[in-house]
Design a protein around this motif. Structure first.
Motif, mmCIF file in Angstrom:
data_model
loop_
_atom_site.group_PDB
_atom_site.id
_atom_site.type_symbol
_atom_site.label_atom_id
_atom_site.label_comp_id
_atom_site.label_asym_id
_atom_site.label_seq_id
_atom_site.Cartn_x
_atom_site.Cartn_y
_atom_site.Cartn_z
ATOM 1 N N HIS A 177 7.305 7.026 -8.396
ATOM 2 C CA HIS A 177 8.116 6.141 -7.552
ATOM 3 C C HIS A 177 7.286 4.981 -7.028
ATOM 4 N N LEU A 178 6.069 5.260 -6.573
ATOM 5 C CA LEU A 178 5.217 4.213 -6.011
ATOM 6 C C LEU A 178 4.842 3.171 -7.062
ATOM 7 N N ILE A 179 4.550 3.620 -8.264
ATOM 8 C CA ILE A 179 4.228 2.675 -9.335
ATOM 9 C C ILE A 179 5.433 1.801 -9.651
ATOM 10 N N THR A 180 6.619 2.408 -9.698
ATOM 11 C CA THR A 180 7.844 1.649 -9.947
ATOM 12 C C THR A 180 8.091 0.629 -8.843
ATOM 13 N N MET A 181 7.726 0.975 -7.614
ATOM 14 C CA MET A 181 7.905 0.074 -6.477
ATOM 15 C C MET A 181 6.876 -1.050 -6.455
ATOM 16 N N GLY A 182 5.892 -0.986 -7.332
ATOM 17 C CA GLY A 182 4.935 -2.073 -7.468
ATOM 18 C C GLY A 182 3.844 -2.109 -6.419
ATOM 19 N N VAL A 183 3.417 -0.932 -5.926
ATOM 20 C CA VAL A 183 2.342 -0.940 -4.938
ATOM 21 C C VAL A 183 1.037 -1.378 -5.594
ATOM 22 N N ASP A 184 0.186 -2.017 -4.807
ATOM 23 C CA ASP A 184 -1.104 -2.492 -5.316
ATOM 24 C C ASP A 184 -2.186 -1.439 -5.208
ATOM 25 N N ARG A 185 -1.979 -0.482 -4.325
ATOM 26 C CA ARG A 185 -2.976 0.568 -4.123
ATOM 27 C C ARG A 185 -2.288 1.760 -3.483
ATOM 28 N N ILE A 186 -2.849 2.945 -3.699
ATOM 29 C CA ILE A 186 -2.345 4.175 -3.091
ATOM 30 C C ILE A 186 -3.508 4.862 -2.385
ATOM 31 N N ALA A 187 -3.259 5.398 -1.202
ATOM 32 C CA ALA A 187 -4.269 6.162 -0.470
ATOM 33 C C ALA A 187 -3.643 7.457 0.017
ATOM 34 N N CYS A 188 -4.480 8.487 0.131
ATOM 35 C CA CYS A 188 -4.016 9.815 0.525
ATOM 36 C C CYS A 188 -4.708 10.256 1.811
ATOM 37 N N LEU A 190 0.848 -1.183 0.000
ATOM 38 C CA LEU A 190 0.000 0.000 0.000
ATOM 39 C C LEU A 190 0.889 1.240 0.000
ATOM 40 N N GLY A 191 0.727 2.094 -0.993
ATOM 41 C CA GLY A 191 1.437 3.356 -1.032
ATOM 42 C C GLY A 191 0.664 4.415 -0.271
ATOM 43 N N LEU A 192 1.353 5.214 0.534
ATOM 44 C CA LEU A 192 0.717 6.215 1.373
ATOM 45 C C LEU A 192 1.277 7.598 1.068
ATOM 46 N N ILE A 193 0.394 8.538 0.783
ATOM 47 C CA ILE A 193 0.779 9.924 0.562
ATOM 48 C C ILE A 193 -0.122 10.822 1.395
ATOM 49 N N SER A 194 0.341 12.039 1.635
ATOM 50 C CA SER A 194 -0.464 12.984 2.409
ATOM 51 C C SER A 194 0.054 14.396 2.159
ATOM 52 N N ASP A 195 -0.779 15.372 2.462
ATOM 53 C CA ASP A 195 -0.387 16.779 2.454
ATOM 54 C C ASP A 195 0.330 17.162 1.158
ATOM 55 N N ILE A 196 -0.397 17.005 0.070
ATOM 56 C CA ILE A 196 0.123 17.362 -1.256
ATOM 57 C C ILE A 196 0.129 18.874 -1.432
ATOM 58 N N HIS A 197 -0.903 19.514 -0.955
ATOM 59 C CA HIS A 197 -0.994 20.979 -0.920
ATOM 60 C C HIS A 197 -0.750 21.633 -2.281
ATOM 61 N N GLY A 198 -1.417 21.115 -3.309
ATOM 62 C CA GLY A 198 -1.357 21.776 -4.606
ATOM 63 C C GLY A 198 -0.030 21.702 -5.317
ATOM 64 N N ASP A 199 0.883 20.847 -4.877
ATOM 65 C CA ASP A 199 2.195 20.691 -5.526
ATOM 66 C C ASP A 199 2.104 19.533 -6.511
ATOM 67 N N PHE A 200 1.732 19.857 -7.749
ATOM 68 C CA PHE A 200 1.502 18.813 -8.739
ATOM 69 C C PHE A 200 2.772 18.067 -9.098
ATOM 70 N N ALA A 201 3.883 18.776 -9.252
ATOM 71 C CA ALA A 201 5.143 18.124 -9.632
ATOM 72 C C ALA A 201 5.561 17.093 -8.589
ATOM 73 N N ALA A 202 5.430 17.445 -7.303
ATOM 74 C CA ALA A 202 5.804 16.520 -6.241
ATOM 75 C C ALA A 202 4.878 15.303 -6.220
ATOM 76 N N LEU A 203 3.584 15.523 -6.436
ATOM 77 C CA LEU A 203 2.636 14.409 -6.472
ATOM 78 C C LEU A 203 2.960 13.463 -7.608
ATOM 79 N N GLU A 204 3.188 14.007 -8.782
ATOM 80 C CA GLU A 204 3.475 13.174 -9.945
ATOM 81 C C GLU A 204 4.744 12.352 -9.740
ATOM 82 N N LEU A 205 5.748 12.964 -9.108
ATOM 83 C CA LEU A 205 7.001 12.258 -8.854
ATOM 84 C C LEU A 205 6.811 11.154 -7.821
ATOM 85 N N ALA A 206 6.110 11.456 -6.727
ATOM 86 C CA ALA A 206 5.842 10.437 -5.710
ATOM 87 C C ALA A 206 5.057 9.276 -6.306
ATOM 88 N N TRP A 207 4.063 9.590 -7.114
ATOM 89 C CA TRP A 207 3.255 8.551 -7.758
ATOM 90 C C TRP A 207 4.121 7.665 -8.649
#
Length: 207
Positions: free
Chosen positions: A22-33, A3-20
């Motif tokens: 990484h999580l996809i590359t790591m093979g997570v089955d699901r992501i929650a915010c 399970l990939g976990l993210i929080s407090d994105i605060h309108g930072d699209f570049a950071a969200l896209e990068l974190a996502w």
């Protein structure tokens, strides 16, 4: 199951896209915010659309709630971009908490704490006994919190976990850990990672 976990994105699209990525590359089955999709950063609409289009569930954070309370067209008092009507509609549909099962474990996601989206879960205010009480009261195996912008992990005597992935936002407008987390449900292991390059870093466990 991961399970990939993210929080407090605060309108930072570049950071969200990068974190996502990484999580996809790591093979997570699901992501929650754990909330705070908007506030501080310049791109609330792009962040909301990204989460919606990729089916990433999120809870409503205090900044998301404040955006709704300000209403359409009202500027963000924290300097962030002004959410569109479509984004406000998305924020209005976010729940105060999420509960789901993955890999045989019950996961509950909130923003601040199970009691309030404004409550900071910190070492001084939330010793092990308080966290154990949360896990027992809401009958979950994993409790995910955000809000503090500081990564944390706690494992209770019964094996229950409390995890804060830290804040995704990387813009230098607010204190942030620039991090996300991965929970390996089979191993019961939590790792925290840097948004910039996905590298893991140590987080001292509570308790």
């Amino acid at each position: 199951m991961k399970l990939g976990l993210i929080s407090d994105i605060h309108g930072d699209f570049a950071a969200l896209e990068l974190a996502w990525a990484h999580l996809i590359t790591m093979g997570v089955d699901r992501i929650a915010c754990a909330g705070d999709v908007v506030g501080y950063g310049p791109f609330p609409d792009r962040v909301a659309a990204f989460l919606r289009e990729r089916g990433i569930p999120s809870v409503r954070g205090n900044h998301d709630r404040w955006a709704l309370e300000r209403g359409p067209g009202a500027p963000c008092r924290f300097g962030g971009g002004t959410p569109s009507d479509e984004t406000l509609g998305y924020l209005a549909g976010l729940p105060g908490d999420l509960a789901f099962e993955l890999g045989g474990k019950v996961i509950v996601v909130v923003h601040g704490s199970p009691r309030s989206d404004m409550e900071f879960v910190g070492r001084d205010t939330h010793p092990p006994g308080v966290l154990d009480g949360y896990l027992e009261d809401i009958r979950c195996d994993v409790l995910v919190v955000g809000h503090t912008h500081r990564p944390m992990r706690y494992r209770g005597p019964s094996g229950g976990l409390v995890v804060n992935p830290g804040a995704v936002i990387s813009a230098p407008v607010v204190e942030t850990s620039r991090s996300f987390a991965v929970l390996d449900l089979e191993a019961g292991k939590v790792t925290h990672h840097r948004v910039e390059d996905g590298s893991p870093f140590d987080v001292e466990p509570w308790g």
